[in-house]
Design a protein around this motif. Structure first.
Motif, PDB file in Angstrom:
ATOM      1  N   LEU A 125      28.872  62.808 -45.329  1.00 10.58           N
ATOM      2  CA  LEU A 125      27.790  62.105 -44.626  1.00 10.58           C
ATOM      3  C   LEU A 125      27.583  60.710 -45.220  1.00 10.58           C
ATOM      4  O   LEU A 125      27.374  59.734 -44.490  1.00 10.58           O
ATOM      5  N   THR A 126      27.657  60.605 -46.550  1.00  7.93           N
ATOM      6  CA  THR A 126      27.527  59.289 -47.186  1.00  7.93           C
ATOM      7  C   THR A 126      28.664  58.369 -46.755  1.00  7.93           C
ATOM      8  O   THR A 126      28.450  57.181 -46.467  1.00  7.93           O
ATOM      9  N   THR A 127      29.882  58.898 -46.695  1.00  5.43           N
ATOM     10  CA  THR A 127      31.018  58.082 -46.257  1.00  5.43           C
ATOM     11  C   THR A 127      30.847  57.666 -44.802  1.00  5.43           C
ATOM     12  O   THR A 127      31.172  56.530 -44.424  1.00  5.43           O
ATOM     13  N   PHE A 128      30.341  58.582 -43.965  1.00  6.40           N
ATOM     14  CA  PHE A 128      30.024  58.231 -42.585  1.00  6.40           C
ATOM     15  C   PHE A 128      29.018  57.081 -42.544  1.00  6.40           C
ATOM     16  O   PHE A 128      29.129  56.161 -41.719  1.00  6.40           O
ATOM     17  N   GLY A 129      28.027  57.122 -43.444  1.00  3.28           N
ATOM     18  CA  GLY A 129      27.025  56.060 -43.490  1.00  3.28           C
ATOM     19  C   GLY A 129      27.649  54.699 -43.721  1.00  3.28           C
ATOM     20  O   GLY A 129      27.268  53.704 -43.091  1.00  3.28           O
ATOM     21  N   VAL A 130      28.637  54.636 -44.621  1.00  2.00           N
ATOM     22  CA  VAL A 130      29.341  53.376 -44.879  1.00  2.00           C
ATOM     23  C   VAL A 130      30.078  52.914 -43.627  1.00  2.00           C
ATOM     24  O   VAL A 130      30.042  51.728 -43.262  1.00  2.00           O
ATOM     25  N   ALA A 131      30.739  53.859 -42.951  1.00  2.00           N
ATOM     26  CA  ALA A 131      31.469  53.500 -41.732  1.00  2.00           C
ATOM     27  C   ALA A 131      30.514  52.976 -40.661  1.00  2.00           C
ATOM     28  O   ALA A 131      30.786  51.952 -40.014  1.00  2.00           O
ATOM     29  N   TYR A 132      29.407  53.656 -40.469  1.00  2.00           N
ATOM     30  CA  TYR A 132      28.437  53.216 -39.461  1.00  2.00           C
ATOM     31  C   TYR A 132      27.865  51.843 -39.813  1.00  2.00           C
ATOM     32  O   TYR A 132      27.645  51.008 -38.933  1.00  2.00           O
ATOM     33  N   ARG A 133      27.633  51.608 -41.118  1.00  2.00           N
ATOM     34  CA  ARG A 133      27.097  50.295 -41.517  1.00  2.00           C
ATOM     35  C   ARG A 133      28.110  49.198 -41.223  1.00  2.00           C
ATOM     36  O   ARG A 133      27.760  48.118 -40.734  1.00  2.00           O
ATOM     37  N   GLN A 134      29.387  49.456 -41.515  1.00  2.00           N
ATOM     38  CA  GLN A 134      30.410  48.456 -41.217  1.00  2.00           C
ATOM     39  C   GLN A 134      30.536  48.212 -39.719  1.00  2.00           C
ATOM     40  O   GLN A 134      30.890  47.113 -39.290  1.00  2.00           O
ATOM     41  N   LEU A 135      30.243  49.238 -38.912  1.00  2.00           N
ATOM     42  CA  LEU A 135      30.287  49.097 -37.455  1.00  2.00           C
ATOM     43  C   LEU A 135      28.987  48.550 -36.879  1.00  2.00           C
ATOM     44  O   LEU A 135      28.857  48.419 -35.659  1.00  2.00           O
ATOM     45  N   ASN A 136      28.026  48.258 -37.767  1.00  2.00           N
ATOM     46  CA  ASN A 136      26.706  47.757 -37.374  1.00  2.00           C
ATOM     47  C   ASN A 136      25.898  48.797 -36.582  1.00  2.00           C
ATOM     48  O   ASN A 136      24.984  48.444 -35.846  1.00  2.00           O
ATOM     49  N   GLU A 161      21.157  52.491 -37.453  1.00  2.00           N
ATOM     50  CA  GLU A 161      20.317  53.681 -37.398  1.00  2.00           C
ATOM     51  C   GLU A 161      21.125  54.946 -37.649  1.00  2.00           C
ATOM     52  O   GLU A 161      20.642  55.888 -38.279  1.00  2.00           O
ATOM     53  N   ALA A 162      22.364  54.971 -37.147  1.00  2.00           N
ATOM     54  CA  ALA A 162      23.228  56.120 -37.422  1.00  2.00           C
ATOM     55  C   ALA A 162      23.534  56.210 -38.921  1.00  2.00           C
ATOM     56  O   ALA A 162      23.574  57.312 -39.499  1.00  2.00           O
ATOM     57  N   ALA A 163      23.733  55.061 -39.557  1.00  2.00           N
ATOM     58  CA  ALA A 163      23.969  55.041 -41.002  1.00  2.00           C
ATOM     59  C   ALA A 163      22.751  55.559 -41.748  1.00  2.00           C
ATOM     60  O   ALA A 163      22.862  56.385 -42.675  1.00  2.00           O
ATOM     61  N   ARG A 164      21.569  55.101 -41.353  1.00  2.00           N
ATOM     62  CA  ARG A 164      20.336  55.533 -42.029  1.00  2.00           C
ATOM     63  C   ARG A 164      20.149  57.047 -41.895  1.00  2.00           C
ATOM     64  O   ARG A 164      19.749  57.729 -42.848  1.00  2.00           O
ATOM     65  N   LYS A 165      20.438  57.581 -40.726  1.00  2.00           N
ATOM     66  CA  LYS A 165      20.309  59.020 -40.503  1.00  2.00           C
ATOM     67  C   LYS A 165      21.272  59.794 -41.402  1.00  2.00           C
ATOM     68  O   LYS A 165      20.917  60.839 -41.970  1.00  2.00           O
ATOM     69  N   ALA A 166      22.509  59.298 -41.536  1.00  2.00           N
ATOM     70  CA  ALA A 166      23.499  59.973 -42.383  1.00  2.00           C
ATOM     71  C   ALA A 166      23.051  59.992 -43.841  1.00  2.00           C
ATOM     72  O   ALA A 166      23.130  61.027 -44.519  1.00  2.00           O
ATOM     73  N   TYR A 167      22.552  58.853 -44.346  1.00  2.00           N
ATOM     74  CA  TYR A 167      22.094  58.791 -45.733  1.00  2.00           C
ATOM     75  C   TYR A 167      20.871  59.694 -45.933  1.00  2.00           C
ATOM     76  O   TYR A 167      20.744  60.368 -46.968  1.00  2.00           O
ATOM     77  N   GLY A 178      20.771  51.099 -50.179  1.00  2.00           N
ATOM     78  CA  GLY A 178      20.278  49.769 -50.509  1.00  2.00           C
ATOM     79  C   GLY A 178      20.967  48.686 -49.708  1.00  2.00           C
ATOM     80  O   GLY A 178      20.331  47.763 -49.205  1.00  2.00           O
ATOM     81  N   TRP A 179      22.310  48.794 -49.564  1.00  2.00           N
ATOM     82  CA  TRP A 179      23.042  47.805 -48.761  1.00  2.00           C
ATOM     83  C   TRP A 179      22.603  47.856 -47.298  1.00  2.00           C
ATOM     84  O   TRP A 179      22.519  46.811 -46.629  1.00  2.00           O
ATOM     85  N   LEU A 180      22.295  49.057 -46.821  1.00  2.00           N
ATOM     86  CA  LEU A 180      21.826  49.178 -45.440  1.00  2.00           C
ATOM     87  C   LEU A 180      20.474  48.496 -45.259  1.00  2.00           C
ATOM     88  O   LEU A 180      20.274  47.722 -44.316  1.00  2.00           O
ATOM     89  N   GLU A 181      19.545  48.776 -46.172  1.00  2.00           N
ATOM     90  CA  GLU A 181      18.220  48.158 -46.068  1.00  2.00           C
ATOM     91  C   GLU A 181      18.318  46.641 -46.219  1.00  2.00           C
ATOM     92  O   GLU A 181      17.614  45.880 -45.543  1.00  2.00           O
TER      93      GLU A 181
END
Length: 511
Positions: free
Chosen positions: A142-153, A156-162, A186-189
């Motif tokens: 899920l954390t790795t998914f969060g990084v992928a979602y953040r890179q894809l902009n 909200e999907a990244a925040r949910k994963a984290y 932190g990088w997401l915020e």
């Protein structure tokens, strides 16, 4: 680490090659986490060699997976992907669904290191489908998914994963993965300009990484704090945070034994230097007379000094006159600090009275060993100036360059390429001026175009085209300093793509 080393020696004495392979893999993983990349790589290689003689597919897969993560930390993504692919096949052969999920997750991480999040999604989906709900593996993916979602902009999907992963790490008491998740949160915020929660996440992550004695991750958390502080306009606080981050990076770099590993690791850390240079140049624009441009040049020189050291340094036994007994004491103390640090990390993850009492004793012993190590380092510096010069090179300051390297007929031009903008410093014995240039990608493209035309310039038409491109590039790179050029001998310190550019081929810019 001490237990693994003892067990490894015993396995060798008994001739138990299969179990020796397992122990070598486990020790390699422990040393990797302690930042001993060369020793870890050698142990993984040994484990794979021994594993050919009877180790199970799962055991060989574990070693390939661990070695892949080591290669990923050194920026060697293609090698990492090969190891992850080997691990995946072996886990399937062993019918190990947890291992297969870990391999798919690792393949996704390799794509993310290359900033290719679209390609990461499919392996991550395969990993998640194999994970058990509420377990550590699910939270890692899920954390790795969060990084992928953040890179894809897809923020909200990244925040949910984290948000789903973090409570699992906390419940399981896994400090390392909790810190990694907080760092990414932190990088997401920060990306959404939520400065207060971003700073809090980075601060919590840096505290955990400091306890875990993980310099690369600690440096990332400190850089995150610096970015938030910069966004808040607290530039001096941001500078201090970045200086602390660079200190962690440089200490960790020197702990690597081989110059190849040092160079590989250091190459992955250049964005930290770029950030601090860019920050100092921003401070220079606000206060042009405060000397921040000279400090920025000093940071560039610092990076150059470390890179040169990686290219020139030999092994410690070849450092020119360093007393062998002092070198032996230094290695022994470094090993003791490593072992105490690993023990401290294990105790810090426990939450009981016995662990807390033992933690106090370990902290006291660790502080004493570090003091002893610093004393030995002082003795080594005094006994062997060449050793000090190689292990702790002092970069030249702008003032030293001006007073010791330049004369009235010489102009030094030093370039540093950055992501969004690059910089040019021009030094004479009595002046320092600085200029902004386009970012790294734009300059690299222009240099590539010129190089291509030069290679084909024997034809008259291509010669004219090459001359036009050279004139444009000269205007870009030398135009800002055109008033300083007449009658001067040029010293040019290039960076990145500029290191491949024959500056002598550039015509004089139009003033």
């Amino acid at each position: 680490i001490v237990d693994y080393r003892s067990t490894l020696s015993l396995r060798r004495l008994l001739g138990d090659r299969v179990r020796e392979a397992t122990t070598a893999n486990n020790l390699g993983l422990a040393l990797h986490r302690r930042g001993r990349y060369d020793a870890a790589a050698a142990l993984f290689e040994r484990a794979l060699e021994l594993g050919q003689e009877g180790a199970s597919p799962k055991e060989r897969a574990n070693t390939h997976l661990n070695r892949g993560h080591l290669n990923l930390d050194l920026g060697q993504t293609e090698r990492a992907r090969q190891d992850f692919g080997e691990a995946l096949g072996l886990y399937r052969q062993a019918r190990d669904s947890d291992g297969e999920a870990a391999a798919w997750n690792a393949i996704g991480k390799a794509f993310l290191e290359e900033k290719n999040p679209s390609s990461a999604l499919q392996p991550l989906q395969k990993a998640l489908a194999l994970r058990q709900p509420g377990r550590l593996g699910q939270a890692v993916t899920l954390t790795t998914f969060g990084v992928a979602y953040r890179q894809l902009n897809r923020l909200e999907a990244a925040r949910k994963a984290y948000a789903e992963a973090l409570p699992i790490f906390v419940r399981l008491g896994n400090t390392r993965e909790q810190a990694v998740c907080l760092l990414n949160l932190g990088w997401l915020e920060s990306a959404t300009h939520r400065d207060d929660p971003a700073f809090d996440d980075f601060d919590r992550a840096s505290g955990l990484f400091a306890k875990l004695k993980d310099p690369p991750y600690l440096a990332q958390a400190l850089r995150g704090k610096a970015e938030v502080l910069r966004h808040r306009g607290l530039l001096e606080d941001a500078r201090q945070a970045m200086e602390a981050a660079l200190t962690e990076i440089e200490r960790h770099r020197f702990r690597q034994e081989s110059r190849t590993t040092r160079a590989s690791f250091f190459a992955t850390q250049q964005p930290f230097y770029d950030f601090l240079i860019d920050l100092l140049m921003e401070m220079h624009r606000e206060k042009p007379d405060a000397g921040y441009d000279a400090q920025a040049l000093g940071v560039g020189e610092r990076a150059l000094a470390r890179s040169l050291l990686d290219a020139l340094a030999a092994s410690r036994t070849e450092l020119g006159g360093a007393p062998p007994q002092l070198l032996a004491r230094e290695r022994g103390l470094e090993a003791a600090v490593d072992e105490l640090g690993a023990r401290r990390s294990r105790l810090a993850e426990k939450d009981d009275k016995a662990a807390r009492r033992e933690l106090g004793a370990v902290d006291a012993e660790l502080a004493q060993k570090r003091e002893d190590l610093e004393r030995v380092n002082d003795e080594l510096r005094a006994a062997s100036p060449r050793y000090a010069a190689l292990t702790q090179p002092q970069p030249w300051s702008a003032a030293e360059i001006q007073s010791q390297l330049l004369d009235r007929d010489t102009l030094l031009l030093e370039y540093r390429l950055g992501l969004k903008r690059s910089f040019l410093w021009a030094l004479t014995p009595d002046s320092l001026t600085s200029f902004d240039l386009p970012g790294r990608a734009e300059l690299a493209e222009k240099v590539s175009q010129v190089s291509g035309r030069l290679a084909r310039s024997r034809a008259k038409k291509m010669e004219i085209s090459a001359d036009l491109q050279l004139a444009k590039l000269s205007q870009l790179l030398l135009g800002p300093v055109s008033p300083l050029l007449p009658g001067k001998r040029l010293l040019v310190v290039g960076d990145g793509a500029l290191q491949t550019l024959p500056f002598a081929a550039l015509p004089e810019p139009v003033g």
